[in-house]
Write a protein that holds these residues in place. Sequence first.
Motif, PDB file in Angstrom:
ATOM      1  N   ILE A   1       0.978  -1.111  -0.349  1.00 44.60           N
ATOM      2  CA  ILE A   1       0.052  -0.101  -0.045  1.00 44.60           C
ATOM      3  C   ILE A   1       0.982   1.126  -0.096  1.00 44.60           C
ATOM      4  CG2 ILE A   1      -1.631   1.355   1.141  1.00 44.60           C
ATOM      5  CD1 ILE A   1      -2.666  -1.463   2.706  1.00 44.60           C
ATOM      6  N   GLY A   2       0.838   2.221  -0.776  1.00 40.28           N
ATOM      7  CA  GLY A   2       1.534   3.238  -1.109  1.00 40.28           C
ATOM      8  C   GLY A   2       0.721   4.433  -0.724  1.00 40.28           C
ATOM      9  N   GLY A   3       1.255   5.701  -0.469  1.00 38.50           N
ATOM     10  CA  GLY A   3       0.751   6.924  -0.052  1.00 38.50           C
ATOM     11  C   GLY A   3       0.609   7.115   1.437  1.00 38.50           C
TER      12      GLY A   3
ATOM     13  N   TYR B   1       8.117   0.817   4.853  1.00 39.00           N
ATOM     14  CA  TYR B   1       8.915   1.453   4.039  1.00 39.00           C
ATOM     15  C   TYR B   1       8.998   2.741   3.959  1.00 39.00           C
ATOM     16  CZ  TYR B   1       9.711  -3.500   2.433  1.00 39.00           C
ATOM     17  OH  TYR B   1      10.317  -4.797   2.244  1.00 39.00           O
ATOM     18  N   VAL B   2       9.987   3.355   4.243  1.00 37.63           N
ATOM     19  CA  VAL B   2      10.305   5.119   4.283  1.00 37.63           C
ATOM     20  C   VAL B   2      11.381   5.521   3.548  1.00 37.63           C
ATOM     21  CG1 VAL B   2      10.431   7.042   5.751  1.00 37.63           C
ATOM     22  CG2 VAL B   2       9.070   5.110   6.562  1.00 37.63           C
TER      23      VAL B   2
ATOM     24  N   VAL C   1      14.587   3.010   2.695  1.00 35.02           N
ATOM     25  CA  VAL C   1      15.189   2.646   1.508  1.00 35.02           C
ATOM     26  C   VAL C   1      14.998   3.868   0.418  1.00 35.02           C
ATOM     27  CG1 VAL C   1      14.114   0.177   1.804  1.00 35.02           C
ATOM     28  CG2 VAL C   1      12.570   2.036   0.602  1.00 35.02           C
ATOM     29  N   SER C   2      15.709   3.546  -0.785  1.00 37.64           N
ATOM     30  CA  SER C   2      15.619   4.652  -1.731  1.00 37.64           C
ATOM     31  C   SER C   2      14.134   4.833  -2.442  1.00 37.64           C
ATOM     32  CB  SER C   2      16.848   4.325  -3.078  1.00 37.64           C
ATOM     33  OG  SER C   2      16.272   3.293  -3.450  1.00 37.64           O
ATOM     34  N   ARG C   3      14.177   5.840  -2.995  1.00 35.56           N
ATOM     35  CA  ARG C   3      12.620   6.119  -3.711  1.00 35.56           C
ATOM     36  C   ARG C   3      12.597   5.153  -4.976  1.00 35.56           C
ATOM     37  NH1 ARG C   3       9.690  10.551  -2.775  1.00 35.56           N
ATOM     38  NH2 ARG C   3      10.052  11.747  -1.055  1.00 35.56           N
ATOM     39  N   ASP C   4      13.934   4.833  -5.452  1.00 38.27           N
ATOM     40  CA  ASP C   4      13.787   3.844  -6.642  1.00 38.27           C
ATOM     41  C   ASP C   4      13.199   2.374  -6.350  1.00 38.27           C
ATOM     42  OD1 ASP C   4      14.759   5.746  -8.634  1.00 38.27           O
ATOM     43  OD2 ASP C   4      16.708   5.189  -8.275  1.00 38.27           O
ATOM     44  N   LYS C   5      13.507   2.084  -5.106  1.00 36.46           N
ATOM     45  CA  LYS C   5      13.042   0.754  -4.621  1.00 36.46           C
ATOM     46  C   LYS C   5      11.666   0.885  -4.205  1.00 36.46           C
ATOM     47  CE  LYS C   5      13.607  -2.920  -1.315  1.00 36.46           C
ATOM     48  NZ  LYS C   5      14.568  -3.879  -0.418  1.00 36.46           N
ATOM     49  N   LEU C   6      11.037   2.085  -3.725  1.00 35.13           N
ATOM     50  CA  LEU C   6       9.738   2.338  -3.554  1.00 35.13           C
ATOM     51  C   LEU C   6       9.016   2.176  -4.724  1.00 35.13           C
ATOM     52  CD1 LEU C   6       9.582   4.822  -0.674  1.00 35.13           C
ATOM     53  CD2 LEU C   6       8.909   2.739  -0.544  1.00 35.13           C
ATOM     54  N   ASP C   7       9.532   2.898  -5.947  1.00 35.30           N
ATOM     55  CA  ASP C   7       8.949   2.609  -7.188  1.00 35.30           C
ATOM     56  C   ASP C   7       8.834   1.294  -7.660  1.00 35.30           C
ATOM     57  OD1 ASP C   7       8.816   5.593  -7.456  1.00 35.30           O
ATOM     58  OD2 ASP C   7      10.673   5.595  -8.426  1.00 35.30           O
ATOM     59  N   ARG C   8       9.510   0.452  -7.427  1.00 36.78           N
ATOM     60  CA  ARG C   8       9.441  -0.710  -7.776  1.00 36.78           C
ATOM     61  C   ARG C   8       8.482  -1.582  -6.935  1.00 36.78           C
ATOM     62  NH1 ARG C   8      15.387  -0.188  -7.977  1.00 36.78           N
ATOM     63  NH2 ARG C   8      15.459  -1.474  -6.107  1.00 36.78           N
ATOM     64  N   LEU C   9       8.528  -1.387  -5.605  1.00 32.03           N
ATOM     65  CA  LEU C   9       7.512  -2.027  -4.612  1.00 32.03           C
ATOM     66  C   LEU C   9       6.165  -1.750  -4.833  1.00 32.03           C
ATOM     67  CD1 LEU C   9       9.529  -1.919  -1.074  1.00 32.03           C
ATOM     68  CD2 LEU C   9       9.362  -4.103  -2.646  1.00 32.03           C
TER      69      LEU C   9
ATOM     70  N   ALA D   1       2.980   3.048  -8.717  1.00 32.85           N
ATOM     71  CA  ALA D   1       1.848   3.890  -8.132  1.00 32.85           C
ATOM     72  C   ALA D   1       2.655   5.033  -7.313  1.00 32.85           C
ATOM     73  CB  ALA D   1       1.090   2.895  -7.350  1.00 32.85           C
ATOM     74  N   VAL D   2       1.520   5.865  -6.998  1.00 31.09           N
ATOM     75  CA  VAL D   2       2.012   7.169  -6.173  1.00 31.09           C
ATOM     76  C   VAL D   2       2.157   6.715  -4.616  1.00 31.09           C
ATOM     77  CG1 VAL D   2       1.467   9.188  -5.249  1.00 31.09           C
ATOM     78  CG2 VAL D   2       0.903   8.737  -7.577  1.00 31.09           C
ATOM     79  N   HIS D   3       3.420   6.821  -4.244  1.00 31.01           N
ATOM     80  CA  HIS D   3       3.488   6.329  -2.726  1.00 31.01           C
ATOM     81  C   HIS D   3       4.170   7.487  -1.679  1.00 31.01           C
ATOM     82  CE1 HIS D   3       8.037   6.867  -3.757  1.00 31.01           C
ATOM     83  NE2 HIS D   3       7.883   6.145  -4.811  1.00 31.01           N
ATOM     84  N   GLN D   4       4.309   8.638  -2.290  1.00 33.38           N
ATOM     85  CA  GLN D   4       4.942   9.968  -1.338  1.00 33.38           C
ATOM     86  C   GLN D   4       5.778   9.459  -0.461  1.00 33.38           C
ATOM     87  OE1 GLN D   4       0.569  10.447  -0.312  1.00 33.38           O
ATOM     88  NE2 GLN D   4       0.633  12.596  -1.208  1.00 33.38           N
ATOM     89  N   GLY D   5       6.591   8.577  -0.638  1.00 26.13           N
ATOM     90  CA  GLY D   5       7.847   8.075   0.141  1.00 26.13           C
ATOM     91  C   GLY D   5       7.582   7.272   1.181  1.00 26.13           C
ATOM     92  N   VAL D   6       6.487   6.463   1.440  1.00 26.22           N
ATOM     93  CA  VAL D   6       5.882   5.591   2.253  1.00 26.22           C
ATOM     94  C   VAL D   6       5.238   4.546   1.596  1.00 26.22           C
ATOM     95  CG1 VAL D   6       6.189   6.988   4.167  1.00 26.22           C
ATOM     96  CG2 VAL D   6       4.059   6.834   2.986  1.00 26.22           C
ATOM     97  N   ALA D   7       5.609   3.096   2.175  1.00 23.60           N
ATOM     98  CA  ALA D   7       4.858   2.220   1.700  1.00 23.60           C
ATOM     99  C   ALA D   7       4.787   0.833   2.731  1.00 23.60           C
ATOM    100  CB  ALA D   7       5.379   1.494   0.234  1.00 23.60           C
TER     101      ALA D   7
END
Length: 320
Positions: A79-81, A99-100, A127-135, A139-145
């Motif tokens: 879940i992102g956002g 994940y932050v 984690v990095s933002r690139d990893k959040l993008d992959r996870l 989708a829009v995650h705003q830096g947290v998932a």
Amino acid sequence: MAAGGRASGRPSKKKGPAKGTGGNVRRSLEGKGATPPAHMRHWYKDKARGERIAREDRGGASSKAPVRQKRSEDAPEYIGGRNPVLEALVAGVPANALYVAQRIDNDDRVREAIKVAADNGVALLEVSRDKLDRLTEGAVHQGVALQIPAYSYAHPSELIEIAHDAAEVPLIVALDGVTDPRNLGAIARSATAFGAHGMLIPSRRAAGVTGGAWKTSAGALANLRVARASNLTAALREYREAGLFVVGLDGAGRVDIDEVELLQEPLVVVVGSEGKGLSRLVSEQCDVVARIPMHAAAESLNAGVAAGVTLYEVARHRRR
């Protein structure tokens, strides 16, 4: 005499390449080669990353989503956002890790999410933002998932047992041909609000309880059991044999939903897809196929909206 012989008195000729440019002219004509692709140009990568972060801060979507791969059924969901993550944590959604992003711009939602996660023993990972993008698959995650485990589906008969344990008249919501997880999440939210005891979905060609469904449900799926049937038609037949009535929603129905006389009885409400409505085999298992009366200018309602209207009508009849 040993090899060598007499010197001629003339200086020996030095062997080697003839005088010239040493190949410099030829090399200068070759140029610097092809322009490297974008991902190899550090200046381009830094610029793209900055633009993506700024776009996310404004709430926009990523310009380039990664290619989606088929996910294993036992793989975790994400879940992102900031708002959805905080709502899921507060609602008690089962979670493995939070994940932050590194160097995230903290606000009250991020701080509260970290606090709730820590209080509930949820692992915190930076984690990095690139990893959040992959996870989050772009989708829009705003830096947290938030990582949640794969959903454990109930058996269709368990939904009736939940109603019996609560000493209440059973109310089950079944989905036929609903393929958008966001619709599933919205229907789960309405089902929870109006007292349904569970939701039934097909195991094939239908949306499941994914990260998108969790996000849209705003935590409602933490309080609503979802069962999955390999054959929806057979499951509805078994419900009827157990004493439940089946009411299908379809724009082609001949009875308005507020005129259906079965709403106070043990009930299964079947919601069809927005485009195709109910399938033929499912319609044959319905005791009544009803429609929602609406203005002629509107051809149909979104599946989530139709479910909410119908479940409200059921709850209104049962309060009488």
